[in-house]
Design a protein around this motif. Sequence first.
Motif, PDB file in Angstrom:
ATOM      1  N   LYS A   3       0.816  -1.215   0.000  1.00 35.10           N
ATOM      2  CA  LYS A   3       0.000   0.000   0.000  1.00 35.10           C
ATOM      3  C   LYS A   3       0.849   1.264   0.000  1.00 35.10           C
ATOM      4  CE  LYS A   3      -4.040  -2.047   2.167  1.00 35.10           C
ATOM      5  NZ  LYS A   3      -5.018  -1.919   3.244  1.00 35.10           N
ATOM      6  N   ARG A   4       1.949   1.252   0.738  1.00 32.86           N
ATOM      7  CA  ARG A   4       2.820   2.436   0.784  1.00 32.86           C
ATOM      8  C   ARG A   4       3.408   2.740  -0.589  1.00 32.86           C
ATOM      9  NH1 ARG A   4       6.157   0.883   5.969  1.00 32.86           N
ATOM     10  NH2 ARG A   4       5.359  -1.093   5.300  1.00 32.86           N
ATOM     11  N   GLU A   5       3.741   1.690  -1.337  1.00 31.67           N
ATOM     12  CA  GLU A   5       4.264   1.887  -2.688  1.00 31.67           C
ATOM     13  C   GLU A   5       3.202   2.499  -3.601  1.00 31.67           C
ATOM     14  OE1 GLU A   5       7.290  -1.605  -3.691  1.00 31.67           O
ATOM     15  OE2 GLU A   5       5.388  -2.336  -2.864  1.00 31.67           O
ATOM     16  N   ILE A   6       1.975   2.033  -3.447  1.00 35.07           N
ATOM     17  CA  ILE A   6       0.870   2.563  -4.243  1.00 35.07           C
ATOM     18  C   ILE A   6       0.636   4.033  -3.914  1.00 35.07           C
ATOM     19  CG2 ILE A   6      -1.614   2.374  -4.703  1.00 35.07           C
ATOM     20  CD1 ILE A   6      -1.223  -0.699  -4.153  1.00 35.07           C
ATOM     21  N   LEU A   7       0.684   4.379  -2.635  1.00 32.95           N
ATOM     22  CA  LEU A   7       0.512   5.783  -2.241  1.00 32.95           C
ATOM     23  C   LEU A   7       1.615   6.657  -2.830  1.00 32.95           C
ATOM     24  CD1 LEU A   7      -0.655   5.602   1.480  1.00 32.95           C
ATOM     25  CD2 LEU A   7      -1.988   6.289  -0.518  1.00 32.95           C
ATOM     26  N   GLU A   8       2.837   6.162  -2.896  1.00 34.67           N
ATOM     27  CA  GLU A   8       3.927   6.931  -3.506  1.00 34.67           C
ATOM     28  C   GLU A   8       3.637   7.201  -4.980  1.00 34.67           C
ATOM     29  OE1 GLU A   8       6.624   8.530  -2.259  1.00 34.67           O
ATOM     30  OE2 GLU A   8       5.666   8.029  -0.349  1.00 34.67           O
ATOM     31  N   ILE A   9       3.094   6.216  -5.673  1.00 32.41           N
ATOM     32  CA  ILE A   9       2.729   6.382  -7.079  1.00 32.41           C
ATOM     33  C   ILE A   9       1.603   7.398  -7.204  1.00 32.41           C
ATOM     34  CG2 ILE A   9       1.688   5.216  -9.067  1.00 32.41           C
ATOM     35  CD1 ILE A   9       3.273   2.694  -8.099  1.00 32.41           C
ATOM     36  N   LEU A  10       0.619   7.318  -6.301  1.00 29.57           N
ATOM     37  CA  LEU A  10      -0.532   8.214  -6.370  1.00 29.57           C
ATOM     38  C   LEU A  10      -0.186   9.644  -5.966  1.00 29.57           C
ATOM     39  CD1 LEU A  10      -3.374   5.895  -5.057  1.00 29.57           C
ATOM     40  CD2 LEU A  10      -2.813   6.498  -7.418  1.00 29.57           C
ATOM     41  N   LYS A  11       0.982   9.864  -5.392  1.00 30.46           N
ATOM     42  CA  LYS A  11       1.411  11.232  -5.086  1.00 30.46           C
ATOM     43  C   LYS A  11       1.694  12.025  -6.358  1.00 30.46           C
ATOM     44  CE  LYS A  11       3.160  10.727  -0.430  1.00 30.46           C
ATOM     45  NZ  LYS A  11       4.337  10.880   0.450  1.00 30.46           N
ATOM     46  N   ARG A  12       1.646  11.354  -7.503  1.00 34.00           N
ATOM     47  CA  ARG A  12       1.830  12.046  -8.785  1.00 34.00           C
ATOM     48  C   ARG A  12       0.502  12.252  -9.503  1.00 34.00           C
ATOM     49  NH1 ARG A  12       6.790   8.292  -9.210  1.00 34.00           N
ATOM     50  NH2 ARG A  12       5.125   6.821  -9.521  1.00 34.00           N
ATOM     51  N   VAL A  13      -0.619  12.023  -8.790  1.00 35.08           N
ATOM     52  CA  VAL A  13      -1.950  12.277  -9.355  1.00 35.08           C
ATOM     53  C   VAL A  13      -2.511  13.525  -8.679  1.00 35.08           C
ATOM     54  CG1 VAL A  13      -4.304  11.395  -9.589  1.00 35.08           C
ATOM     55  CG2 VAL A  13      -2.368   9.830  -9.820  1.00 35.08           C
ATOM     56  N   TYR A  14      -2.924  14.485  -9.501  1.00 34.81           N
ATOM     57  CA  TYR A  14      -3.413  15.756  -8.987  1.00 34.81           C
ATOM     58  C   TYR A  14      -4.839  16.007  -9.450  1.00 34.81           C
ATOM     59  CZ  TYR A  14       1.487  16.577  -8.050  1.00 34.81           C
ATOM     60  OH  TYR A  14       2.772  16.470  -7.587  1.00 34.81           O
ATOM     61  N   ASP A  15      -5.650  16.581  -8.575  1.00 30.63           N
ATOM     62  CA  ASP A  15      -6.964  17.082  -8.952  1.00 30.63           C
ATOM     63  C   ASP A  15      -6.699  18.286  -9.849  1.00 30.63           C
ATOM     64  OD1 ASP A  15      -9.299  18.785  -8.935  1.00 30.63           O
ATOM     65  OD2 ASP A  15     -10.036  17.631  -7.230  1.00 30.63           O
ATOM     66  N   PRO A  16      -7.291  18.337 -11.047  1.00 28.36           N
ATOM     67  CA  PRO A  16      -7.032  19.454 -11.955  1.00 28.36           C
ATOM     68  C   PRO A  16      -7.306  20.840 -11.365  1.00 28.36           C
ATOM     69  CG  PRO A  16      -8.112  17.683 -13.131  1.00 28.36           C
ATOM     70  CD  PRO A  16      -8.126  17.319 -11.666  1.00 28.36           C
ATOM     71  N   ASP A  17      -8.160  20.922 -10.356  1.00 26.19           N
ATOM     72  CA  ASP A  17      -8.426  22.213  -9.706  1.00 26.19           C
ATOM     73  C   ASP A  17      -7.347  22.594  -8.700  1.00 26.19           C
ATOM     74  OD1 ASP A  17     -10.731  23.076 -10.964  1.00 26.19           O
ATOM     75  OD2 ASP A  17     -12.064  22.026  -9.576  1.00 26.19           O
ATOM     76  N   TYR A  18      -6.569  21.624  -8.241  1.00 27.47           N
ATOM     77  CA  TYR A  18      -5.568  21.856  -7.194  1.00 27.47           C
ATOM     78  C   TYR A  18      -4.244  21.235  -7.611  1.00 27.47           C
ATOM     79  CZ  TYR A  18      -9.780  22.861  -4.557  1.00 27.47           C
ATOM     80  OH  TYR A  18     -10.977  23.368  -4.146  1.00 27.47           O
ATOM     81  N   VAL A  19      -3.585  21.799  -8.589  1.00 30.83           N
ATOM     82  CA  VAL A  19      -2.392  21.187  -9.162  1.00 30.83           C
ATOM     83  C   VAL A  19      -1.146  21.297  -8.280  1.00 30.83           C
ATOM     84  CG1 VAL A  19      -3.179  21.382 -11.543  1.00 30.83           C
ATOM     85  CG2 VAL A  19      -1.896  23.259 -10.509  1.00 30.83           C
TER      86      VAL A  19
END
Length: 74
Positions: A3-19
């Motif tokens: 799960k920690r690895e997945i969260l690290e990957i998801l740290k590169r996903v941004y809400d388009p309103d809050y880049v």
Amino acid sequence: MEKREILEILKRVYDPDYVDQSIVDMGLVSEEDITIKDQEIQIAYGLTAPMCPFSAAIGLMIRNRPCTAAHHVA
């Protein structure tokens, strides 16, 4: 994959309103929102607003993040 690895990957996903903040930094996804079973990863995520116009786009960004070739993100 953990799960920690997945969260690290998801740290590169941004809400388009809050880049300036990732969906992880904003608290829209946490370890508790991730389920790993067999070769499938399920991720539940929150939105910044109930009728967020980017909800589908955020889901696609999560799904299209390369985790590993052996996993399927649902």
